[in-house]
Design a protein around this motif. Structure first.
Motif, PDB file in Angstrom:
ATOM      1  N   TYR A  46       0.859  -1.123  -0.080  1.00 44.46           N
ATOM      2  CA  TYR A  46       0.183  -0.033  -0.105  1.00 44.46           C
ATOM      3  C   TYR A  46       0.954   1.191   0.042  1.00 44.46           C
ATOM      4  N   SER A  52      -4.231  -0.299  -3.846  1.00 42.08           N
ATOM      5  CA  SER A  52      -5.053   0.991  -3.468  1.00 42.08           C
ATOM      6  C   SER A  52      -5.346   0.947  -2.175  1.00 42.08           C
ATOM      7  N   ARG A  53      -5.866   1.908  -1.487  1.00 32.75           N
ATOM      8  CA  ARG A  53      -6.268   2.079  -0.310  1.00 32.75           C
ATOM      9  C   ARG A  53      -7.374   1.060   0.042  1.00 32.75           C
ATOM     10  N   GLU A  54      -8.230   1.440  -0.794  1.00 30.91           N
ATOM     11  CA  GLU A  54      -9.603   0.244  -0.499  1.00 30.91           C
ATOM     12  C   GLU A  54      -9.043  -1.268  -0.509  1.00 30.91           C
ATOM     13  N   GLU A  55      -8.298  -1.540  -1.111  1.00 31.44           N
ATOM     14  CA  GLU A  55      -7.826  -3.010  -1.274  1.00 31.44           C
ATOM     15  C   GLU A  55      -7.043  -3.375   0.112  1.00 31.44           C
ATOM     16  N   LEU A  57      -7.398  -1.759   2.865  1.00 35.82           N
ATOM     17  CA  LEU A  57      -8.382  -1.699   4.006  1.00 35.82           C
ATOM     18  C   LEU A  57      -9.091  -3.059   4.017  1.00 35.82           C
ATOM     19  N   LYS A  58      -9.507  -3.257   3.009  1.00 33.67           N
ATOM     20  CA  LYS A  58     -10.335  -4.606   2.824  1.00 33.67           C
ATOM     21  C   LYS A  58      -9.656  -5.876   3.325  1.00 33.67           C
ATOM     22  N   LYS A  60      -6.958  -5.936   5.300  1.00 29.32           N
ATOM     23  CA  LYS A  60      -6.499  -5.988   6.569  1.00 29.32           C
ATOM     24  C   LYS A  60      -7.744  -6.206   7.507  1.00 29.32           C
ATOM     25  N   LYS A  61      -8.960  -5.970   7.146  1.00 32.10           N
ATOM     26  CA  LYS A  61     -10.129  -6.310   7.635  1.00 32.10           C
ATOM     27  C   LYS A  61      -9.940  -7.833   7.946  1.00 32.10           C
TER      28      LYS A  61
END
Length: 146
Positions: A46, A52-55, A57-58, A60-61
């Motif tokens: 990242y 991407s940030r969305e990828e 965060l997803k 990571k969650k």
């Protein structure tokens, strides 16, 4: 067989079960560590702009959720291991109590606790005794642990 032989056999069986639980714990810990490394790798990707940030965060969650599941599993395995220890000791007390008791002897409190799970008293002078062991368990050499 002598009393100590029965107890030793029971203890060996409990140790085998605990070894399986310990192996499972080690596997869970290794998996958690690999997830931590995966999280670090994703963060690096990242920061370097590879994802991407969305990828990030997803992913990571998802990692955090799996880590939480693994942490709960580790706690369950530890609890199971403690139960194995307690049940083995309870069975050993039962074996020692049975071996030292004689025909027509009065049972002491410890032996009664090992033999009887609960006593239900009904109206009409009826009682039900629930034993910790079934008849077949005693004759086949199995106990609470088996």
């Amino acid at each position: 067989m002598r009393q100590k032989d029965y107890c030793r056999e029971n203890t060996i069986e409990a140790e085998k079960k605990k070894a399986v639980a310990e192996k499972e714990t080690i596997e869970v810990i290794c998996r958690r560590e690999s997830l931590t490394l995966e999280g670090s790798r994703l963060y690096s990707q990242y920061r370097e702009g590879e994802i991407s940030r969305e990828e990030f965060l997803k992913a990571k969650k998802e990692i955090e959720e799996e880590q939480e599941k693994l942490e709960n599993l580790e706690k369950q395995i530890e609890h199971q291991s403690r139960l194995i220890e307690r049940e083995a000791e309870k069975t050993n007390r039962f074996i020692r109590g049975l071996m030292r008791s004689k025909a027509n002897a009065e049972f002491d409190c410890e032996l009664v606790e090992c033999l009887i799970k609960k006593i239900i008293v009904y109206s009409g002078q009826q009682i039900e005794v629930i034993f910790n062991y079934k008849k077949n368990d005693l004759f086949c050499g199995r106990g609470i642990n088996g």
